[in-house]
Write a protein that holds these residues in place. Sequence first.
Motif, PDB file in Angstrom:
ATOM      1  N   ASN A   1      -0.145  51.930  23.107  1.00 47.73           N
ATOM      2  CA  ASN A   1      -0.634  50.698  22.535  1.00 47.73           C
ATOM      3  C   ASN A   1       0.443  49.651  22.420  1.00 47.73           C
ATOM      4  O   ASN A   1       1.382  49.812  21.660  1.00 47.73           O
ATOM      5  CB  ASN A   1      -1.246  50.993  21.177  1.00 47.73           C
ATOM      6  CG  ASN A   1      -2.569  51.689  21.345  1.00 47.73           C
ATOM      7  OD1 ASN A   1      -3.523  51.082  21.800  1.00 47.73           O
ATOM      8  ND2 ASN A   1      -2.599  52.976  21.055  1.00 47.73           N
TER       9      ASN A   1
ATOM     10  N   MET B   1       0.421  57.627   6.586  1.00 49.21           N
ATOM     11  CA  MET B   1      -0.578  57.472   7.642  1.00 49.21           C
ATOM     12  C   MET B   1      -0.204  58.317   8.857  1.00 49.21           C
ATOM     13  O   MET B   1      -1.069  58.819   9.555  1.00 49.21           O
ATOM     14  CB  MET B   1      -0.667  56.009   8.050  1.00 49.21           C
ATOM     15  CG  MET B   1      -1.916  55.679   8.822  1.00 49.21           C
ATOM     16  SD  MET B   1      -2.440  53.986   8.506  1.00 49.21           S
ATOM     17  CE  MET B   1      -1.356  53.079   9.582  1.00 49.21           C
TER      18      MET B   1
ATOM     19  N   ASP C   1     -13.515  43.014  17.682  1.00 47.94           N
ATOM     20  CA  ASP C   1     -12.164  43.246  17.161  1.00 47.94           C
ATOM     21  C   ASP C   1     -11.583  41.973  16.551  1.00 47.94           C
ATOM     22  O   ASP C   1     -10.852  42.031  15.564  1.00 47.94           O
ATOM     23  CB  ASP C   1     -11.233  43.842  18.226  1.00 47.94           C
ATOM     24  CG  ASP C   1     -11.202  43.020  19.495  1.00 47.94           C
ATOM     25  OD1 ASP C   1     -12.285  42.738  20.042  1.00 47.94           O
ATOM     26  OD2 ASP C   1     -10.107  42.651  19.942  1.00 47.94           O
TER      27      ASP C   1
ATOM     28  N   GLN D   1       4.663  45.266  17.062  1.00 47.94           N
ATOM     29  CA  GLN D   1       5.073  45.382  15.661  1.00 47.94           C
ATOM     30  C   GLN D   1       6.553  45.725  15.535  1.00 47.94           C
ATOM     31  O   GLN D   1       7.255  45.195  14.686  1.00 47.94           O
ATOM     32  CB  GLN D   1       4.218  46.425  14.942  1.00 47.94           C
ATOM     33  CG  GLN D   1       2.816  45.891  14.677  1.00 47.94           C
ATOM     34  CD  GLN D   1       2.089  46.667  13.609  1.00 47.94           C
ATOM     35  OE1 GLN D   1       2.488  47.770  13.245  1.00 47.94           O
ATOM     36  NE2 GLN D   1       1.014  46.104  13.090  1.00 47.94           N
TER      37      GLN D   1
ATOM     38  N   ILE E   1       0.371  47.173  20.795  1.00 50.08           N
ATOM     39  CA  ILE E   1       0.478  46.702  19.412  1.00 50.08           C
ATOM     40  C   ILE E   1       1.680  47.341  18.704  1.00 50.08           C
ATOM     41  O   ILE E   1       2.369  46.709  17.916  1.00 50.08           O
ATOM     42  CB  ILE E   1      -0.825  46.971  18.616  1.00 50.08           C
ATOM     43  CG1 ILE E   1      -0.696  46.595  17.131  1.00 50.08           C
ATOM     44  CG2 ILE E   1      -1.251  48.420  18.666  1.00 50.08           C
ATOM     45  CD1 ILE E   1      -0.966  45.185  16.833  1.00 50.08           C
TER      46      ILE E   1
ATOM     47  N   ILE F   1     -13.112  41.657  13.109  1.00 51.01           N
ATOM     48  CA  ILE F   1     -12.414  42.464  12.104  1.00 51.01           C
ATOM     49  C   ILE F   1     -11.180  41.712  11.608  1.00 51.01           C
ATOM     50  O   ILE F   1     -10.913  41.656  10.412  1.00 51.01           O
ATOM     51  CB  ILE F   1     -12.031  43.848  12.675  1.00 51.01           C
ATOM     52  CG1 ILE F   1     -13.299  44.680  12.850  1.00 51.01           C
ATOM     53  CG2 ILE F   1     -11.043  44.559  11.759  1.00 51.01           C
ATOM     54  CD1 ILE F   1     -13.055  46.114  13.215  1.00 51.01           C
ATOM     55  N   ASP F   2     -10.456  41.101  12.537  1.00 51.26           N
ATOM     56  CA  ASP F   2      -9.288  40.324  12.115  1.00 51.26           C
ATOM     57  C   ASP F   2      -9.690  39.205  11.157  1.00 51.26           C
ATOM     58  O   ASP F   2      -9.003  38.946  10.174  1.00 51.26           O
ATOM     59  CB  ASP F   2      -8.578  39.714  13.332  1.00 51.26           C
ATOM     60  CG  ASP F   2      -7.962  40.786  14.226  1.00 51.26           C
ATOM     61  OD1 ASP F   2      -7.808  41.921  13.746  1.00 51.26           O
ATOM     62  OD2 ASP F   2      -7.654  40.492  15.393  1.00 51.26           O
TER      63      ASP F   2
ATOM     64  N   LEU G   1      -6.706  51.938  10.989  1.00 48.67           N
ATOM     65  CA  LEU G   1      -6.361  52.322  12.363  1.00 48.67           C
ATOM     66  C   LEU G   1      -7.201  51.557  13.379  1.00 48.67           C
ATOM     67  O   LEU G   1      -6.683  51.025  14.360  1.00 48.67           O
ATOM     68  CB  LEU G   1      -6.596  53.827  12.567  1.00 48.67           C
ATOM     69  CG  LEU G   1      -5.549  54.769  11.984  1.00 48.67           C
ATOM     70  CD1 LEU G   1      -5.964  56.213  12.217  1.00 48.67           C
ATOM     71  CD2 LEU G   1      -4.195  54.502  12.624  1.00 48.67           C
ATOM     72  N   VAL G   2      -8.503  51.509  13.143  1.00 45.29           N
ATOM     73  CA  VAL G   2      -9.407  50.841  14.087  1.00 45.29           C
ATOM     74  C   VAL G   2      -9.042  49.359  14.182  1.00 45.29           C
ATOM     75  O   VAL G   2      -9.004  48.783  15.277  1.00 45.29           O
ATOM     76  CB  VAL G   2     -10.874  51.006  13.643  1.00 45.29           C
ATOM     77  CG1 VAL G   2     -11.794  50.129  14.471  1.00 45.29           C
ATOM     78  CG2 VAL G   2     -11.278  52.466  13.758  1.00 45.29           C
ATOM     79  N   SER G   3      -8.736  48.768  13.032  1.00 45.08           N
ATOM     80  CA  SER G   3      -8.403  47.355  13.004  1.00 45.08           C
ATOM     81  C   SER G   3      -7.072  47.109  13.707  1.00 45.08           C
ATOM     82  O   SER G   3      -6.927  46.186  14.500  1.00 45.08           O
ATOM     83  CB  SER G   3      -8.370  46.910  11.545  1.00 45.08           C
ATOM     84  OG  SER G   3      -7.516  45.847  11.356  1.00 45.08           O
ATOM     85  N   LYS G   4      -6.086  47.979  13.443  1.00 41.87           N
ATOM     86  CA  LYS G   4      -4.764  47.786  14.051  1.00 41.87           C
ATOM     87  C   LYS G   4      -4.820  47.906  15.573  1.00 41.87           C
ATOM     88  O   LYS G   4      -4.222  47.122  16.289  1.00 41.87           O
ATOM     89  CB  LYS G   4      -3.789  48.801  13.472  1.00 41.87           C
ATOM     90  CG  LYS G   4      -2.397  48.706  14.081  1.00 41.87           C
ATOM     91  CD  LYS G   4      -1.409  49.639  13.403  1.00 41.87           C
ATOM     92  CE  LYS G   4      -0.076  49.608  14.131  1.00 41.87           C
ATOM     93  NZ  LYS G   4       0.844  50.640  13.651  1.00 41.87           N
ATOM     94  N   TYR G   5      -5.532  48.934  16.051  1.00 37.11           N
ATOM     95  CA  TYR G   5      -5.506  49.206  17.488  1.00 37.11           C
ATOM     96  C   TYR G   5      -6.707  48.618  18.243  1.00 37.11           C
ATOM     97  O   TYR G   5      -6.929  48.965  19.397  1.00 37.11           O
ATOM     98  CB  TYR G   5      -5.390  50.719  17.730  1.00 37.11           C
ATOM     99  CG  TYR G   5      -4.050  51.259  17.303  1.00 37.11           C
ATOM    100  CD1 TYR G   5      -2.912  51.028  18.075  1.00 37.11           C
ATOM    101  CD2 TYR G   5      -3.902  51.971  16.120  1.00 37.11           C
ATOM    102  CE1 TYR G   5      -1.674  51.491  17.684  1.00 37.11           C
ATOM    103  CE2 TYR G   5      -2.667  52.447  15.713  1.00 37.11           C
ATOM    104  CZ  TYR G   5      -1.556  52.206  16.493  1.00 37.11           C
ATOM    105  OH  TYR G   5      -0.327  52.658  16.097  1.00 37.11           O
ATOM    106  N   ASP G   6      -7.491  47.758  17.581  1.00 37.70           N
ATOM    107  CA  ASP G   6      -8.637  47.119  18.240  1.00 37.70           C
ATOM    108  C   ASP G   6      -9.529  48.125  18.959  1.00 37.70           C
ATOM    109  O   ASP G   6      -9.929  47.912  20.109  1.00 37.70           O
ATOM    110  CB  ASP G   6      -8.176  46.061  19.255  1.00 37.70           C
ATOM    111  CG  ASP G   6      -7.578  44.850  18.553  1.00 37.70           C
ATOM    112  OD1 ASP G   6      -7.730  44.739  17.324  1.00 37.70           O
ATOM    113  OD2 ASP G   6      -6.978  44.018  19.255  1.00 37.70           O
TER     114      ASP G   6
ATOM    115  N   GLN H   1      -0.741  41.016  21.613  1.00 39.71           N
ATOM    116  CA  GLN H   1      -0.838  41.751  20.353  1.00 39.71           C
ATOM    117  C   GLN H   1       0.082  41.210  19.276  1.00 39.71           C
ATOM    118  O   GLN H   1       0.019  41.636  18.128  1.00 39.71           O
ATOM    119  CB  GLN H   1      -0.518  43.239  20.585  1.00 39.71           C
ATOM    120  CG  GLN H   1      -1.441  43.933  21.562  1.00 39.71           C
ATOM    121  CD  GLN H   1      -2.860  44.042  21.034  1.00 39.71           C
ATOM    122  OE1 GLN H   1      -3.104  43.921  19.830  1.00 39.71           O
ATOM    123  NE2 GLN H   1      -3.812  44.250  21.928  1.00 39.71           N
TER     124      GLN H   1
END
Lengths: 454, 454
Positions: free
Chosen positions: B36, B1, B250, B42, B38, B253-254, A225-230, B70
């Motif tokens: 979001n 999730m 962030d 997606q 993102i 993390i990517d 979640l943290v990674s997806k939503y930055d 995003q």
Amino acid sequence: MSKELQREEVMNEERLRQMIEDREAAELSEYITENNPIDVAQAAEDLDDDELWKMCSLLPSEDIASVMEQADDDLRVRLADTLTNNELVEIFHNMAQDDIADIIGDLSIGRRKSIFNMMMDNEKAVIKTLLEYPEESAGGIMTTAYIAIKDDLKVSQALEKIRDIAPKIEVIETIFVVDTRGQLIGTVDLRDILSSGKDAMIADIMKENVISVQPEVDQEEVAKLVSKYDLNAIPVVNHRKAILGIITVDDIIDVIVEEYNEDILEMGGVSKEESLDTTLVQSIKLRLPWLLINLLTAFMASLTVKAFEGTIAQVVALSSIMTIISGMGGNAGSQTQSILVREIATNDVNFKKDWPSFVKEIFLGVINGAINGLITAVIVAVIYHNFFLGVITVIAMIGNLVVAGIFGFLVPVVLRKLGADPAVSSSIFVTTATDVLGFFIFLGLANLFLPLLL
Amino acid sequence: MSKELQREEVMNEERLRQMIEDREAAELSEYITENNPIDVAQAAEDLDDDELWKMCSLLPSEDIASVMEQADDDLRVRLADTLTNNELVEIFHNMAQDDIADIIGDLSIGRRKSIFNMMMDNEKAVIKTLLEYPEESAGGIMTTAYIAIKDDLKVSQALEKIRDIAPKIEVIETIFVVDTRGQLIGTVDLRDILSSGKDAMIADIMKENVISVQPEVDQEEVAKLVSKYDLNAIPVVNHRKAILGIITVDDIIDVIVEEYNEDILEMGGVSKEESLDTTLVQSIKLRLPWLLINLLTAFMASLTVKAFEGTIAQVVALSSIMTIISGMGGNAGSQTQSILVREIATNDVNFKKDWPSFVKEIFLGVINGAINGLITAVIVAVIYHNFFLGVITVIAMIGNLVVAGIFGFLVPVVLRKLGADPAVSSSIFVTTATDVLGFFIFLGLANLFLPLLL
């Protein structure tokens, strides 16, 4: 790395040891405050207990706290052992509650009790709650040091509160907003507070729809979640939406790196608990079970070969060629399986939607099998002067690479459905399939067309 | 999730498609602003070009900018294709320069030129510079949206500046401090600025010894630094220590997730460019080379067996037992290799320091080999009524598990020294060793003691 790391001074084991021997308390303390306690923590890993004790006696509680916060589990336990209960409780005053809980969790039951007795009731309660969450859950990794403000505050009041609390908490860019019943109802960016007028209401500048997790959620899901939503922090809430704590992005990075290391090890059939320093006895305990499981599957492949011993006795060339067929099946299977494992980890695979990819894997098996099979067949036919040995080699190679595609695709999908980690357990099933069926197809064909091979 | 994700509404493909069909411009725009982008990005991945065009025509530039920021590379290109140059430049006004550079980098040369002609000189210069850094370097992933303040400012002046710039930049918790020549000399925590008196000098509250990287540094090294020091941003500086940009956590993390996925795929012999959706022809191109390399090593193992065909012809049982010896060597080798690959990735292995672990691996091979070998030997001796067949099975199993320990340890260490990625290329060498030497030891022993086996 050091040449890229532009720093005036680097703390290492020798330098730290020197500072301790020379009792350079002020310099060491300054280093910890000015620079990164993580460097001191890493250097301290190589000190012996006596040196650790000397280091602690040189430093004020807040510096020991900084080092302990950055120390790994092993060093934390060793540091705790050199400290008296009084010293430890004093150090705890300078530490975040989640770190305190981690340290207390590693103490002996007796010592844990004594220390609880020396703590204030409300703090004790928080730490006991933290200790109850599984180590790898959202509750287990969250910190209780965060800011929550009420939605009916003005910007000026909020700023006042932030000024007060900021030095004690971990993340200030995201401020959590609660209603009068304490429920999490939004977040507000510190930048929006800074750039809004003093009399603006928090309720008007906050964002609703906060992404949050419950304390039981596995840390890997939180990381996703943290990674997806930055996010730079994610709140942990109970079923009444009251905030229990937050998880900061630096802890999420630790989770990702930890899970990565686990996967690399478990894919190779090793437990995450093992490292280069594990003792011989411990390594045997950790690795032998996996080898024994593999021995079972090796026997399955071996018995398949045994079933065709009569055929092999007549055409002994089969024994060397069959290892190529089974080996190449294993390689092709691990290719397909890797694609699936990655895809499952990032997107989830749905057979209804993704069946064309399954069909593609079968065609891939046919084509890659034909190419590799033909090369092998030509060499085999030349070496053994037997055209038909080449023909069954091509057919068996195609067959086994199709097997590899089918099992490489289905095994991870099915394991995922059954709740197992496909990264870890796929390969044993896929390899067993390509070994057993590879031998069976090749030797079976040889048996069928035996007269042509003699 | 979704059950853990406590959100009022979730954007998915159908909902987005519905909103576009119903031309619910205001609702969609509100969703993007409030929630979001993102999720919208997606969901938009599954839209066709016509729907994408409709979506863009509904939304104001700033919302398209949020979605594009995003979007993955593929969607970015498709979105750029549906937009005119004028629209794209308008959207760029709402985007960070590093994102603009990423998008422009994917355009055709002709279109890139036209768009550069429509941009202001200073912006064009920044983006051209960004485009020059390799995609996976610090320079390639940095953003130019950060705050740097002079060290001779007072807290009140700094706060004023932060208020002005904050909405346009990515990280505000860490403020970078430069001297009059523009050199990076420190960082200051926003929390320290908030809690200090108005007239305090930035120079007095800043921390010196900033950890920074140069733009050429590989993104994986940057990720290690950020992860080690728990940074929320790392500055990228040139050799004169002037800040070029920052890399935010962030994006780190990517990087970590991306490198992880690459490793998982490459360990399985698959290119990082392949996914479930790759076309059949492309998949063949990507996978066949690896299979052909493996075919070569499979032949090496096969030729080892061929050398002993005379022996196998006399004792055909050898053909089924030998697959157990080679298979178990492969499994043990991948255990040792996994430990080493993990250790190299986190700590670096030094043979001078770590030789006791090497010796341990050899002993492990002896002990695990003896246990697995004995089990196999008993079964073999019973099935084939031959005690000596059991004896050579034990010896060969021990021998091959020692081979596994030696090669599993040395191959990753040597590959690392040669600059190759041990995670990717170790297994082929280790497996070749355990296959070839496994067959050689077992069949060689059988050949030596042939009279006892008949």
